[in-house]
Design a protein around this motif. Structure first.
Motif, PDB file in Angstrom:
ATOM      1  N   UNK A 110      21.583  -5.728   7.249  1.00  0.00           N
ATOM      2  CA  UNK A 110      21.637  -4.343   8.533  1.00  0.00           C
ATOM      3  C   UNK A 110      20.410  -3.684   7.966  1.00  0.00           C
ATOM      4  N   UNK A 111      19.453  -2.793   8.481  1.00  0.00           N
ATOM      5  CA  UNK A 111      18.872  -1.845   8.283  1.00  0.00           C
ATOM      6  C   UNK A 111      18.848  -1.051   7.304  1.00  0.00           C
ATOM      7  N   UNK A 112      20.372  -0.643   7.271  1.00  0.00           N
ATOM      8  CA  UNK A 112      20.423   0.066   5.841  1.00  0.00           C
ATOM      9  C   UNK A 112      20.965  -0.468   4.787  1.00  0.00           C
ATOM     10  N   UNK A 113      20.414  -1.728   5.047  1.00  0.00           N
ATOM     11  CA  UNK A 113      20.854  -2.537   3.569  1.00  0.00           C
ATOM     12  C   UNK A 113      22.139  -2.997   3.128  1.00  0.00           C
ATOM     13  N   UNK A 114      22.698  -2.832   3.898  1.00  0.00           N
ATOM     14  CA  UNK A 114      24.557  -3.161   3.874  1.00  0.00           C
ATOM     15  C   UNK A 114      24.334  -4.992   4.982  1.00  0.00           C
ATOM     16  N   UNK A 115      25.409  -5.495   4.640  1.00  0.00           N
ATOM     17  CA  UNK A 115      25.752  -6.901   4.925  1.00  0.00           C
ATOM     18  C   UNK A 115      27.053  -6.729   6.211  1.00  0.00           C
ATOM     19  N   UNK A 116      26.577  -6.961   7.404  1.00  0.00           N
ATOM     20  CA  UNK A 116      27.773  -6.727   8.254  1.00  0.00           C
ATOM     21  C   UNK A 116      28.796  -7.042   8.383  1.00  0.00           C
ATOM     22  N   UNK A 117      29.148  -8.588   8.265  1.00  0.00           N
ATOM     23  CA  UNK A 117      29.979  -8.985   8.177  1.00  0.00           C
ATOM     24  C   UNK A 117      30.785  -9.601   6.973  1.00  0.00           C
ATOM     25  N   UNK A 118      32.309  -9.103   7.615  1.00  0.00           N
ATOM     26  CA  UNK A 118      33.069  -8.938   6.521  1.00  0.00           C
ATOM     27  C   UNK A 118      34.515  -9.480   7.011  1.00  0.00           C
ATOM     28  N   UNK A 119      34.602 -10.644   7.041  1.00  0.00           N
ATOM     29  CA  UNK A 119      35.724 -11.794   7.246  1.00  0.00           C
ATOM     30  C   UNK A 119      37.511 -10.489   7.845  1.00  0.00           C
ATOM     31  N   UNK A 120      37.348  -9.706   6.261  1.00  0.00           N
ATOM     32  CA  UNK A 120      38.983  -9.396   6.559  1.00  0.00           C
ATOM     33  C   UNK A 120      39.424  -8.150   7.601  1.00  0.00           C
ATOM     34  N   UNK A 121      38.014  -7.301   7.497  1.00  0.00           N
ATOM     35  CA  UNK A 121      37.910  -6.427   8.365  1.00  0.00           C
ATOM     36  C   UNK A 121      37.877  -6.888  10.130  1.00  0.00           C
ATOM     37  N   UNK A 122      37.229  -8.025  10.606  1.00  0.00           N
ATOM     38  CA  UNK A 122      37.254  -8.320  11.413  1.00  0.00           C
ATOM     39  C   UNK A 122      38.564  -8.746  11.372  1.00  0.00           C
ATOM     40  N   UNK A 123      39.745  -9.144  11.097  1.00  0.00           N
ATOM     41  CA  UNK A 123      40.551  -9.902  11.364  1.00  0.00           C
ATOM     42  C   UNK A 123      41.793  -9.022  11.913  1.00  0.00           C
ATOM     43  N   UNK A 124      41.518  -7.363  11.161  1.00  0.00           N
ATOM     44  CA  UNK A 124      42.397  -6.074  11.070  1.00  0.00           C
ATOM     45  C   UNK A 124      41.816  -6.215  12.669  1.00  0.00           C
ATOM     46  N   UNK A 125      40.807  -5.935  12.976  1.00  0.00           N
ATOM     47  CA  UNK A 125      40.002  -5.485  14.611  1.00  0.00           C
ATOM     48  C   UNK A 125      40.997  -6.333  15.612  1.00  0.00           C
ATOM     49  N   UNK A 126      41.307  -7.171  15.412  1.00  0.00           N
ATOM     50  CA  UNK A 126      41.625  -8.427  15.970  1.00  0.00           C
ATOM     51  C   UNK A 126      43.391  -8.683  16.009  1.00  0.00           C
ATOM     52  N   UNK A 127      43.635  -8.401  15.423  1.00  0.00           N
ATOM     53  CA  UNK A 127      44.988  -7.592  15.297  1.00  0.00           C
ATOM     54  C   UNK A 127      45.555  -7.015  16.023  1.00  0.00           C
TER      55      UNK A 127
END
Length: 131
Positions: A19-36
């Motif tokens: 990301x432009x803020x030097x942050x890794x965008x991908x986070x599988x755990x948070x994606x799983x939480x969002x989906x749930x």
């Protein structure tokens, strides 16, 4: 040739996750939480998602999750959370208060005690202002 192909693939993957803020965008755990939360109406992980967004200063991004839970799953407790977010960010977007009041009324119709209390307090303060 193999080395050039490998470098280009790794480079593309690095750019996609950077990301432009030097942050890794991908986070599988948070994606799983969002989906749930979205697909199952799972409120058990709602606090973890909120704390993650709040830590990053993005707590307003909870609004879509709260509205999905209130509308799709009729979870009344998130209606007051919608109001609190709207109240917190009303200076940035005054129209959020209309949304907050709408969900307070929805929560009150579902007999949520927090929503009924907030609406009662708002009505009392409006009456005092009119006097």
């Amino acid at each position: 040739i193999f080395i050039l192909i490998t470098i280009s693939i790794v480079g593309c993957r690095f750019r996609e996750s950077y990301d432009s803020d030097n942050v890794i965008v991908e986070n599988p755990k948070m994606d799983s939480i969002r989906i749930n939360i979205i697909m199952r109406g799972d409120t058990t992980q709602l606090l973890e998602l909120f704390l993650s967004y709040q830590k990053d200063g993005k707590d307003l991004e909870m609004l879509p999750f709260y509205t999905i839970l209130a509308d799709k799953y009729n979870i009344s407790s998130v209606c007051s959370d919608i109001y609190y977010l709207a109240d917190e960010y009303k200076a940035i977007n005054p129209q959020l208060m209309d949304l907050g009041i709408k969900y307070l009324n929805k929560g009150a119709k579902m007999k949520d005690p927090n929503c009924m209390l907030i609406l009662n307090n708002l009505n009392e303060s409006n009456l005092k202002k009119k006097k």
